[in-house]
Design a protein around this motif. Structure first.
Motif, PDB file in Angstrom:
ATOM      1  N   ILE A  51     -12.851 -25.422  22.794  1.00  0.00           N
ATOM      2  CA  ILE A  51     -14.065 -26.226  22.918  1.00  0.00           C
ATOM      3  C   ILE A  51     -13.789 -27.502  22.145  1.00  0.00           C
ATOM      4  N   LEU A  52     -13.921 -28.638  22.810  1.00  0.00           N
ATOM      5  CA  LEU A  52     -13.661 -29.929  22.173  1.00  0.00           C
ATOM      6  C   LEU A  52     -14.975 -30.641  21.904  1.00  0.00           C
ATOM      7  N   ILE A  53     -15.175 -31.002  20.640  1.00  0.00           N
ATOM      8  CA  ILE A  53     -16.387 -31.735  20.242  1.00  0.00           C
ATOM      9  C   ILE A  53     -15.971 -32.855  19.297  1.00  0.00           C
ATOM     10  N   LYS A  54     -16.454 -34.044  19.547  1.00  0.00           N
ATOM     11  CA  LYS A  54     -16.034 -35.208  18.749  1.00  0.00           C
ATOM     12  C   LYS A  54     -16.744 -35.285  17.401  1.00  0.00           C
ATOM     13  N   ASP A  55     -17.964 -34.814  17.336  1.00  0.00           N
ATOM     14  CA  ASP A  55     -18.730 -34.860  16.070  1.00  0.00           C
ATOM     15  C   ASP A  55     -18.394 -33.629  15.221  1.00  0.00           C
ATOM     16  N   LYS A  83       2.884 -29.736  26.237  1.00  0.00           N
ATOM     17  CA  LYS A  83       1.837 -30.395  27.028  1.00  0.00           C
ATOM     18  C   LYS A  83       0.720 -30.961  26.165  1.00  0.00           C
ATOM     19  N   TYR A  84       0.554 -30.423  24.960  1.00  0.00           N
ATOM     20  CA  TYR A  84      -0.602 -30.789  24.152  1.00  0.00           C
ATOM     21  C   TYR A  84      -0.168 -31.463  22.851  1.00  0.00           C
ATOM     22  N   VAL A  85      -1.141 -32.118  22.192  1.00  0.00           N
ATOM     23  CA  VAL A  85      -0.838 -32.768  20.920  1.00  0.00           C
ATOM     24  C   VAL A  85      -0.401 -31.709  19.917  1.00  0.00           C
ATOM     25  N   THR A  86       0.440 -32.114  18.984  1.00  0.00           N
ATOM     26  CA  THR A  86       1.045 -31.185  18.034  1.00  0.00           C
ATOM     27  C   THR A  86       0.013 -30.384  17.266  1.00  0.00           C
ATOM     28  N   GLU A  87      -1.066 -31.047  16.810  1.00  0.00           N
ATOM     29  CA  GLU A  87      -2.079 -30.350  16.006  1.00  0.00           C
ATOM     30  C   GLU A  87      -2.690 -29.186  16.780  1.00  0.00           C
ATOM     31  N   PHE A  88      -2.927 -29.408  18.078  1.00  0.00           N
ATOM     32  CA  PHE A  88      -3.532 -28.372  18.894  1.00  0.00           C
ATOM     33  C   PHE A  88      -2.572 -27.199  19.078  1.00  0.00           C
ATOM     34  N   THR A  89      -1.316 -27.500  19.417  1.00  0.00           N
ATOM     35  CA  THR A  89      -0.331 -26.445  19.631  1.00  0.00           C
ATOM     36  C   THR A  89      -0.118 -25.621  18.370  1.00  0.00           C
ATOM     37  N   GLU A  90       0.041 -26.303  17.247  1.00  0.00           N
ATOM     38  CA  GLU A  90       0.225 -25.589  15.989  1.00  0.00           C
ATOM     39  C   GLU A  90      -1.007 -24.771  15.642  1.00  0.00           C
ATOM     40  N   HIS A 112      -8.235 -36.431  19.775  1.00  0.00           N
ATOM     41  CA  HIS A 112      -9.282 -36.233  20.779  1.00  0.00           C
ATOM     42  C   HIS A 112     -10.615 -35.801  20.169  1.00  0.00           C
ATOM     43  N   GLY A 113     -10.566 -35.312  18.947  1.00  0.00           N
ATOM     44  CA  GLY A 113     -11.783 -34.814  18.316  1.00  0.00           C
ATOM     45  C   GLY A 113     -11.497 -33.516  17.584  1.00  0.00           C
ATOM     46  N   TYR A 114     -12.494 -32.609  17.561  1.00  0.00           N
ATOM     47  CA  TYR A 114     -12.346 -31.326  16.869  1.00  0.00           C
ATOM     48  C   TYR A 114     -12.277 -30.191  17.893  1.00  0.00           C
ATOM     49  N   HIS A 115     -11.222 -29.400  17.770  1.00  0.00           N
ATOM     50  CA  HIS A 115     -11.006 -28.294  18.692  1.00  0.00           C
ATOM     51  C   HIS A 115     -11.385 -26.968  18.039  1.00  0.00           C
ATOM     52  N   ILE A 116     -12.078 -26.145  18.797  1.00  0.00           N
ATOM     53  CA  ILE A 116     -12.313 -24.759  18.416  1.00  0.00           C
ATOM     54  C   ILE A 116     -11.503 -23.943  19.409  1.00  0.00           C
ATOM     55  N   ILE A 117     -10.511 -23.201  18.918  1.00  0.00           N
ATOM     56  CA  ILE A 117      -9.540 -22.570  19.802  1.00  0.00           C
ATOM     57  C   ILE A 117      -9.637 -21.043  19.735  1.00  0.00           C
ATOM     58  N   LYS A 118      -9.487 -20.433  20.888  1.00  0.00           N
ATOM     59  CA  LYS A 118      -9.468 -18.974  20.947  1.00  0.00           C
ATOM     60  C   LYS A 118      -8.276 -18.513  21.772  1.00  0.00           C
ATOM     61  N   VAL A 119      -7.614 -17.441  21.287  1.00  0.00           N
ATOM     62  CA  VAL A 119      -6.455 -16.892  21.966  1.00  0.00           C
ATOM     63  C   VAL A 119      -6.742 -15.465  22.413  1.00  0.00           C
ATOM     64  N   SER A 176     -10.144 -20.140  15.866  1.00  0.00           N
ATOM     65  CA  SER A 176      -9.571 -20.994  14.828  1.00  0.00           C
ATOM     66  C   SER A 176     -10.628 -21.680  13.985  1.00  0.00           C
ATOM     67  N   ASP A 177     -10.206 -22.190  12.822  1.00  0.00           N
ATOM     68  CA  ASP A 177     -10.996 -23.173  12.107  1.00  0.00           C
ATOM     69  C   ASP A 177     -10.989 -24.434  12.957  1.00  0.00           C
ATOM     70  N   LEU A 178     -11.730 -25.436  12.583  1.00  0.00           N
ATOM     71  CA  LEU A 178     -11.700 -26.693  13.335  1.00  0.00           C
ATOM     72  C   LEU A 178     -10.306 -27.297  13.259  1.00  0.00           C
ATOM     73  N   VAL A 179      -9.794 -27.677  14.400  1.00  0.00           N
ATOM     74  CA  VAL A 179      -8.485 -28.320  14.469  1.00  0.00           C
ATOM     75  C   VAL A 179      -8.707 -29.772  14.896  1.00  0.00           C
ATOM     76  N   LYS A 180      -8.403 -30.693  13.989  1.00  0.00           N
ATOM     77  CA  LYS A 180      -8.650 -32.106  14.277  1.00  0.00           C
ATOM     78  C   LYS A 180      -7.432 -32.729  14.960  1.00  0.00           C
ATOM     79  N   SER A 181      -7.700 -33.476  16.033  1.00  0.00           N
ATOM     80  CA  SER A 181      -6.645 -34.240  16.699  1.00  0.00           C
ATOM     81  C   SER A 181      -7.218 -35.602  17.066  1.00  0.00           C
TER      82      SER A 181
END
Length: 325
Positions: free
Chosen positions: A195-199, A245-252, A270-277, A263-268
């Motif tokens: 989930i990508l959110i800029k704020d 394919k993705y920015v380093t911060e997201f992949t890591e 593009h904004g803040y990513h909330i990631i689930k695997v 995940s915790d918030l991952v900043k790139s």
């Protein structure tokens, strides 16, 4: 597979006219031009006619004026150069097959011709369709068989010679295991969603809702600011851990997660990513062994092939005359 240069055939019946076998199947140029020597490989020659046999069917797609159209000059030269280089390699294979005592027997050639024709009949839909196809290119069965004899000889010679130069290639289990350990990420994969959110404040709020058990896909559809995955519940599909394919911060960020974790918030940028695997999988060494073996051996084959071809060009005093193309 080894990257020996090839031009893709178009039209099953005419495959050998298109696949750099040097057959005289199509007469398209005046005799004097056809006999122009474009390369010498020992006592063998590559003529303009042979190059045109390969290149012309492709060049004709550019229209009837491809020879005189200045906008196509570069493409025309490139196609003919590819055909020339391919024919040079084939002539070298014929010479080396002769030198190494690896020339195919006539029995082998005949068997190859028969196998090819039978396969072609099946592909075209039977004997009648095959006969009609021969008529369309104005060849008798005898003439076509004669052309195939030369083609099959080239193919068999190439196969025998390449087998000879690759015969000492062998990879040990230690080499395979080392490769596996050093490339583990290529054997790991998972279904990655985000989930990508800029704020940042809003992103924290949505993450808390996901961590507390709300449906991740539903949250992505409602709040994600990534238009490419929003409607798909944030899913990026099955992703290998060595992806670029993705920015380093997201992949890591997703590589640190265990099955089902958020995940915790991952900043790139593009904004803040909330990631689930989910659906995490890791292939074991035993499962990956054959793939690794093939990869390493093909890398070695390509290196050996390239080096050998360059040495043979010197040994056979190969000369090319690309300006005559």
């Amino acid at each position: 597979m080894i990257r020996i240069k090839k031009l893709i055939a178009v039209g099953a019946l005419s495959i050998f006219a298109f696949s750099a076998v040097g057959c005289e199947m199509i007469q398209r140029t005046p005799e004097s031009i056809k006999k122009t020597v474009l390369a010498k490989v020992g006592d063998l020659k590559v003529t303009r006619g042979e190059v045109d046999e390969i290149a012309d069917p492709y060049l004709s797609r550019y229209g009837e004026d491809y020879e005189t159209n200045p906008d196509l000059a570069e493409q025309v030269k490139e196609l003919r150069t590819q055909a020339l280089n391919l024919l040079v390699e084939q002539k070298m294979m014929l010479k080396k097959a002769e030198e190494l005592g690896l020339e195919p027997t006539q029995e082998e050639i005949d068997a190859g011709v028969t196998e090819y024709i039978e396969g072609l009949k099946e592909q075209l839909g039977g004997e009648e369709a095959f006969t009609k196809a021969l008529e369309d290119i104005d060849l008798t069965l005898e003439e076509y068989t004669a052309k195939l004899n030369e083609s099959i000889k080239v193919n068999l010679s190439t196969n025998k010679v390449t087998e000879e130069i690759f015969k000492d290639i062998n990879t040990t289990d230690d080499e395979l295991k080392t490769y596996y350990d050093e490339h583990l990420d290529s054997f790991r994969e998972a279904n990655v969603s985000h989930i990508l959110i800029k704020d940042e404040a809003k992103a924290k709020e949505i993450r808390e809702r996901a961590v507390n058990g709300e449906d991740f896909a539903a949250l992505a559809k409602e709040f994600s600011e990534d238009p490419g995955t929003k409607e798909n519940g944030g899913s990026l599909g099955v992703t290998t851990y060595d992806t670029t394919k993705y920015v380093t911060e997201f992949t890591e960020g997703f590589k640190k997660l265990k099955e089902g974790e958020i995940s915790d918030l991952v900043k790139s940028t593009h904004g803040y990513h909330i990631i689930k695997v989910t659906d995490y999988k890791e292939k074991s060494f035993d499962e990956s062994k054959e793939t690794i073996k093939s990869t390493l051996e093909n890398e070695e084959k390509n290196e050996i092939y390239t080096t050998t071809i360059e040495q043979w060009k010197k040994d056979l005093k190969v000369k090319t005359y690309e300006k005559r193309l």
